[in-house]
Design an enzyme around this catalytic site. Structure first.
Site, PDB file in Angstrom:
ATOM      1  N   ASN A 276       0.792  -1.276   0.175  1.00 45.18           N
ATOM      2  CA  ASN A 276       0.092  -0.038   0.072  1.00 45.18           C
ATOM      3  C   ASN A 276       1.019   1.497   0.055  1.00 45.18           C
ATOM      4  O   ASN A 276       2.318   0.992   0.248  1.00 45.18           O
ATOM      5  CB  ASN A 276      -0.867   0.003   1.170  1.00 45.18           C
ATOM      6  CG  ASN A 276      -0.201   0.376   2.312  1.00 45.18           C
ATOM      7  OD1 ASN A 276       1.007  -0.162   2.704  1.00 45.18           O
ATOM      8  ND2 ASN A 276      -0.821   1.039   3.170  1.00 45.18           N
ATOM      9  N   CYS A 278       1.803   3.444   1.960  1.00 40.08           N
ATOM     10  CA  CYS A 278       3.124   3.780   3.088  1.00 40.08           C
ATOM     11  C   CYS A 278       4.087   2.665   3.277  1.00 40.08           C
ATOM     12  O   CYS A 278       4.868   2.561   4.294  1.00 40.08           O
ATOM     13  CB  CYS A 278       2.155   4.323   4.322  1.00 40.08           C
ATOM     14  SG  CYS A 278       1.416   5.612   4.253  1.00 40.08           S
ATOM     15  N   GLY A 279       3.800   1.586   2.469  1.00 40.97           N
ATOM     16  CA  GLY A 279       4.562   0.227   2.786  1.00 40.97           C
ATOM     17  C   GLY A 279       4.489  -0.709   3.795  1.00 40.97           C
ATOM     18  O   GLY A 279       4.961  -1.573   3.868  1.00 40.97           O
ATOM     19  N   GLU A 280       3.638  -0.468   4.636  1.00 40.27           N
ATOM     20  CA  GLU A 280       3.304  -1.359   5.820  1.00 40.27           C
ATOM     21  C   GLU A 280       2.440  -2.543   5.431  1.00 40.27           C
ATOM     22  O   GLU A 280       2.138  -3.559   6.236  1.00 40.27           O
ATOM     23  CB  GLU A 280       2.847  -0.593   6.860  1.00 40.27           C
ATOM     24  CG  GLU A 280       1.273  -0.321   7.116  1.00 40.27           C
ATOM     25  CD  GLU A 280       0.909   0.530   6.139  1.00 40.27           C
ATOM     26  OE1 GLU A 280      -0.121   0.965   6.049  1.00 40.27           O
ATOM     27  OE2 GLU A 280       1.760   1.473   5.631  1.00 40.27           O
TER      28      GLU A 280
END
Length: 748
Positions: A276, A278-280
């Site tokens: 996604n 933000c990478g989380e």
């Protein structure tokens, strides 16, 4: 804190709820209270239990339980759930990943699907790694491919057009594998802050690349169409380029792609290619995920703040897992394929916020081994209890559809393929009145600008309490701290207090990574966090952090060097050198001389409807095409409204002639409310000031010109540190950017 409908909320929380979450009618008037919002959400999510044989009485009891959990601010779901649960739109997911195959049809299907998702309030992630490289042959026409970067601009433009209905801006993640032939162009694609502003970008680093890096050798670039080697590059040179650009402006981030797939819970269903925005949240194509965060600040033991209230934390985890699993059933998905994939894996992402607040209450410095140990203990506990809660749901409702062949098959019968994620909590932490995610404090004291332009000194409540108890509280000291943000240089503050109240820039990048890695040990998905660097940090410092993150088991890293994006506005009043902004000494520099009016000038007049009547707004530009002046006429209206709008026009003209960027003007005027709003061209006009701002904004976007050194859109302003909605300072945290003044966030 203010008690509203029985809820304890800060003034800033109320403001954010009113601006972004509470229902509004067609005229833009708020028609819902915070109490009604939480009631709506609890009722909607609890209703899913009716599908599993629960009685109305049992569902009502569950609704009360959910309501108590979210109104106590012990747990909050992600923003789309708060906004849309129990409403017509009903889209409750924050995170989506869409596939892009190597065909024009697939590319533009993805553009269309992304627009639908953005309109519904979600963010999207894409891997462009399957697209053939630039210069490659196009089979149907024997032409030449333009490559992934050119198509990213198509997605970026579409996102800008949608704007997510004004409540959540479109946000994208663009990921490219490090072995793609266009990797160098990708790493450098955001050299200019005016390009791809609706994208975060990350490079997918493979194990082969990391091995080549450690052995100081070359690695292969592979054409995804032919799977043949096109070139060999020195791994160290590519890595150095990534490091340099991340040092220069924070992008690209890095994702350890093979490591992400090592923990892919459903490898037989497919490989994870992207995350996604933000990478989380690594996701399979067409997957979505529902996130929520536990407020750790509320889980310190009340009888002894030196410990965690483990029983309360256990209860919150179980309720949160039940809540998030129900979201999957209640959700109205933007695409049928997304509904099918999401329900087949039932991924949820339970995370935390208020971590820094918990440490402060327990007297533990953020940058200490005790903090690392507690991070592992707390997240390990949440992970273990979350799995138990998922097991209990599986006993009652069955395991997820793709369970067979998953990493759990024959070992653990769970309802959800993943349970834990640590996401950014920008606006959620404002509503909860706690620190953001697992980030340290941004500042102990800072200046907040309210909408009317008044400057308020905000002081961390825990610090205020300690300062008063220890006898060093005074207003002058708080104002001085607000200028610096940190308390480390104040002799009047005891050393033990300084140790506990550390801020993001008091903490070394290595200490940031150690906290991230400690949480990652017990997180199914990934951890969203920003590693902060001082402005003086060297590229070698970024390199060291990347390598440490890989060594410690992180799945990805986002860095931000203070002041690395030009014209950054810092709320703590520091310059790029980390010191207080110097006074302007030069007499010439103190005087701004407005440009003289040329003989010939051109422009246009726009009619806007306001509560005071029609206002005619004339905007002119000079011979170079730069905005120069603005005049207003109030039609039949007179008196104060007419004189005030005329005064505004004169001041705006003076600002434009003094080379103030139009965006800076509109950010101050836009959203100013009067007692009598109006409706115009499908949007609400809150006041004459708001009408002028929107007319100026429309003219500016059409002409695409500023005053000589400006940016083309609001997202560009955000990127250089000024909030496009209120003009406040933007803080980089959790892999994104958030304005703690009004709640604006790039990534939602």
């Amino acid at each position: 804190m203010k008690v509203l409908d029985g809820l304890s909320l800060t003034q800033n929380a109320i403001k954010v709820l009113e601006k972004r979450y509470l229902k509004k009618n067609e005229e833009g008037k708020i028609v819902e209270t915070p109490h009604e919002l939480f009631k709506r959400v609890a009722k909607s999510i609890a209703s899913a239990d009716l599908h599993y044989g629960k009685t109305e009485t049992e569902v009502n009891a569950l609704e009360s339980s959910f309501y108590e959990t979210i109104t106590s601010l012990n747990f909050l779901p992600n923003s789309p759930t708060l906004m849309n649960a129990g409403r017509r739109l009903g889209q409750l997911s924050a995170c989506f990943v869409l596939p892009i195959d190597d065909s024009m049809e697939s590319i533009f299907d993805a553009v269309k699907n992304a627009a639908i998702i953005h309109k519904s309030g979600g963010g999207t992630g894409f891997s462009f790694s399957r697209l053939r490289p630039s210069g490659d042959v196009v089979g149907s026409t024997k032409g030449v491919s333009s490559g992934p970067i050119s198509f990213m601009t198509v997605f970026d433009t579409a996102t800008e057009a949608v704007k997510q209905g004004g409540t959540r801006r479109g946000a994208n993640m663009g990921l490219l594998r490090v072995d793609h032939p266009d990797i160098i162009s990708f790493i450098t694609c955001k050299n200019e802050n005016t390009k791809l502003n609706n994208f975060n970008i990350s490079v997918g680093l493979t194990e082969e690349f990391m091995k080549a890096l450690s052995e100081d050798r070359q690695y292969d670039l592979l054409n995804p169409r032919t799977h043949k080697i096109t070139q060999r590059l020195k791994a160290k040179e590519v890595f150095d380029l990534i490091v340099h650009h991340a040092w220069e402006n924070g992008e690209p981030g890095i994702v350890f792609l093979d490591r992400v797939n090592e923990s892919n819970p459903t490898p037989k269903t497919g490989a994870i290619e992207s995350t996604n925005p933000c990478g989380e949240q690594p996701l399979l194509p067409y997957e979505s995920c529902n996130l929520g965060s536990i407020n750790l600040a509320n889980h310190a033991a009340r009888n002894s703040e030196a410990d965690v209230d483990w029983q309360k934390l256990r209860d919150t985890v179980w309720k949160a897992v039940h809540f998030l699993d129900n979201v999957i059933d209640v959700n109205k998905y933007p695409l049928k394929k997304i509904e099918e994939m999401t329900k087949a894996n039932r991924k949820i992402g339970l995370g935390v916020m208020g971590w820094a607040d918990l440490l402060i209450q327990m007297g533990i410095p953020y940058n200490s081994e005790r903090a690392v140990g507690l991070a592992e203990e707390v997240m390990g506990f949440i992970q273990a209890e979350g799995k138990k809660a998922s097991e209990a749901l599986a006993e009652e409702r069955g395991v997820f559809q793709n369970y067979e062949g998953s990493i759990y098959d024959g070992k653990l019968r769970v309802r959800n393929a993943t349970v834990t994620t640590i996401a950014p909590t920008g606006t959620l932490s404002i509503i909860s009145g706690c620190s953001s995610g697992i980030e340290p404090l941004f500042a102990v004291s800072y200046v907040r600008t309210v909408m009317e332009g008044t400057k308020l000194i905000e002081v961390n409540p825990y610090f205020e309490r300690v300062a008063k108890e220890r006898g060093f509280w005074n207003r002058e000291l708080m104002e001085k701290i607000a200028e610096k943000g940190t308390i480390k240089d104040f002799q009047e503050i005891p050393d033990d207090v300084k140790a506990v109240f550390v801020t993001a820039h008091d903490i070394t990048p290595e200490e940031h990574i150690r906290i991230q890695a400690a949480f990652q040990k017990y997180v199914d998905n990934a951890v969203s966090k920003t590693v902060n660097f001082s402005h003086e940090a060297a590229p070698k410092d970024v390199e060291d952090v990347y390598l440490l993150a890989y060594k410690l088991g992180c799945k990805g890293v986002t860095v931000y060097r203070d002041g690395s994006r030009e014209k950054q506005v810092l709320s703590t009043g520091k310059s790029k050198e980390g010191s207080q902004q110097p006074a302007v000494d030069s007499q010439a520099a103190q005087k701004i001389v407005p440009r003289k009016r040329p003989e010939l000038i051109k422009g246009s007049t726009r009619l806007m409807k306001t509560g005071c009547g029609n206002i005619y707004i004339t905007i002119n530009e000079d011979e170079k095409g730069h905005l120069f002046e603005l005049f207003t006429s109030m039609g039949k209206a007179g008196g104060c409204a007419s004189s005030q709008s005329e005064a505004l026009g004169r001041l705006i003209s003076l600002a434009l002639r003094s080379n103030i960027e139009p965006e800076a003007i509109t950010s101050q005027l836009k959203g100013v409310r009067c007692h009598q709003p109006a409706w115009h061209s499908g949007g609400q006009i809150f006041s004459c000031s708001d009408a002028i701002a929107k007319a100026l904004e429309k003219y500016h976007h059409v002409c695409d010109k500023g005053n000589g050194n400006g940016h083309k859109d609001a997202s560009a302003i955000m990127l250089i540190g000024a909030c496009p909605e209120c003009g406040g300072a933007v803080e980089h945290e959790s892999g994104c950017a958030i304005c703690h003044n009004c709640g604006f966030t790039k990534c939602g």
